[in-house]
Design a protein around this motif. Sequence first.
Motif, PDB file in Angstrom:
ATOM      1  N   LEU A  74       0.866  -1.179   0.000  1.00  0.00           N
ATOM      2  CA  LEU A  74       0.000   0.000   0.000  1.00  0.00           C
ATOM      3  C   LEU A  74       0.898   1.224   0.000  1.00  0.00           C
ATOM      4  O   LEU A  74       1.631   1.461   0.977  1.00  0.00           O
ATOM      5  CB  LEU A  74      -0.916   0.001   1.219  1.00  0.00           C
ATOM      6  N   ASN A  75       0.877   1.978  -1.090  1.00  0.00           N
ATOM      7  CA  ASN A  75       1.813   3.103  -1.274  1.00  0.00           C
ATOM      8  C   ASN A  75       3.259   2.678  -1.015  1.00  0.00           C
ATOM      9  O   ASN A  75       4.055   3.412  -0.420  1.00  0.00           O
ATOM     10  CB  ASN A  75       1.441   4.281  -0.369  1.00  0.00           C
ATOM     11  N   GLN A 105       8.472   7.448   4.496  1.00  0.00           N
ATOM     12  CA  GLN A 105       7.068   7.152   4.784  1.00  0.00           C
ATOM     13  C   GLN A 105       6.957   5.725   5.314  1.00  0.00           C
ATOM     14  O   GLN A 105       7.825   4.891   5.094  1.00  0.00           O
ATOM     15  CB  GLN A 105       6.230   7.293   3.512  1.00  0.00           C
ATOM     16  N   VAL A 110       0.363   5.752   5.668  1.00  0.00           N
ATOM     17  CA  VAL A 110      -0.703   5.186   4.832  1.00  0.00           C
ATOM     18  C   VAL A 110      -2.018   5.165   5.613  1.00  0.00           C
ATOM     19  O   VAL A 110      -3.086   5.491   5.067  1.00  0.00           O
ATOM     20  CB  VAL A 110      -0.330   3.771   4.359  1.00  0.00           C
ATOM     21  N   ASP A 113      -3.393   8.618   5.605  1.00  0.00           N
ATOM     22  CA  ASP A 113      -3.963   8.974   4.299  1.00  0.00           C
ATOM     23  C   ASP A 113      -5.347   8.354   4.105  1.00  0.00           C
ATOM     24  O   ASP A 113      -6.276   9.010   3.621  1.00  0.00           O
ATOM     25  CB  ASP A 113      -3.036   8.510   3.174  1.00  0.00           C
ATOM     26  N   VAL A 120      -4.993   5.588  -2.104  1.00  0.00           N
ATOM     27  CA  VAL A 120      -3.777   4.834  -1.795  1.00  0.00           C
ATOM     28  C   VAL A 120      -3.574   3.788  -2.883  1.00  0.00           C
ATOM     29  O   VAL A 120      -4.513   3.068  -3.249  1.00  0.00           O
ATOM     30  CB  VAL A 120      -3.895   4.160  -0.402  1.00  0.00           C
TER      31      VAL A 120
END
Length: 391
Positions: A74-75, A105, A110, A113, A120
Amino acid sequence: MKTIAEINDKILQNRAVVWTVEELKAKVTPDTIPQIAQEVDVITTGTFEPMEASGAVINLGHTDPPINIKTCWLNGVLAYSGFGSVDLYLGASQMMEDGEEGNEQGGGHVIEDLIAGKSVHLRASGVVSDCYPRSSFETTITRDTINQFYLFNPRNLYQNFIVGVNGGDRPLYTYLGPLQPYLGNAVYSNPGAISPLINDPDLQVIGIGTRIFLGGGIGYITWEGTQHFPLQKRLDNRTPIGPAATLALIGDAKQMNPYWVRGCYFKNYGPSLMLGVGIPLPVLNEDVIARCAVSDQDIVAPVVDFAIPRRVRPTFGLVSYSQLKKGKISIEGKMVRTAPVASISRSREIAQELKKWIESGTFTLTEPVASIPLDRSFLPQNIWGSQISLD
């Protein structure tokens, strides 16, 4: 004596008297404890601090044809996928994989976000079988395009913690942030007397099933937290002299607010999650008020030297939170500047916000269904028959 049912009746009738724990500490004296116990129904507490042992459970829903996810990012942050075909657990301190853009990050970013409603990127590979013939999958997701999305945090709300210093000759990068050499600074993470578990040191009015403020939404205490150590040595006021009790928490992330759930990054250490948690303490008797009257000058934490890379590090003794909050402490005759990792101002905000919820009748209290164990010792992991290099 009061009961939670009686207090809830008053909350629903907008008659409950609610004080933040700071309001209580400013007004209480030994002589006024009986009167305050009769007048006040709930005391609200709060903290906003790094809680890296946190994470989110996510259910994606099935693709067509279906996929049994083996690995998923995820991202660019790896999510654990070993407990259901399209179920994921995203750890707050999981790092972004090397080579990905923005590798400062992590999972906490995540999670923030998704809570904020942002898109995402998801990339997954699957184990092909007759049930799940799809081998890969790539898309974008948001909070509104997934099924379950909730925080399930195995260790939050340390009841007290440590003060980190560095007696060595080079900078150290730790979970408390950078520690400067030659005792250049001292960093602490607990907000002290306003912290939730400091005001219920023996966990007498909270337990499994207690409703709480979690990330701007409603959450619950689900179990003892990992590294739960209620047998820590304690002062006469029952506050521990170091890390002690912890709690596992759960809450619907779709209700949460990114103001109270923030991804963060500690230089040369890794990502984490700044999380807001508030616990209401029902005033069931005078003892609740007496425990909540504890002040920063009556709570201490150990000053630990991170320059020694061992499980048990040497300490420079104990220091009170009132000393820490003055901005300087004395270590072996040297004045050392101090700073909190926790946000004291946001911790206060959480207690105030929870007070508003209760006064408005939108937040009622719950009876614990079981107590948090108070007999857990802390077991280290020893490695036998091998030599460990510290190089």
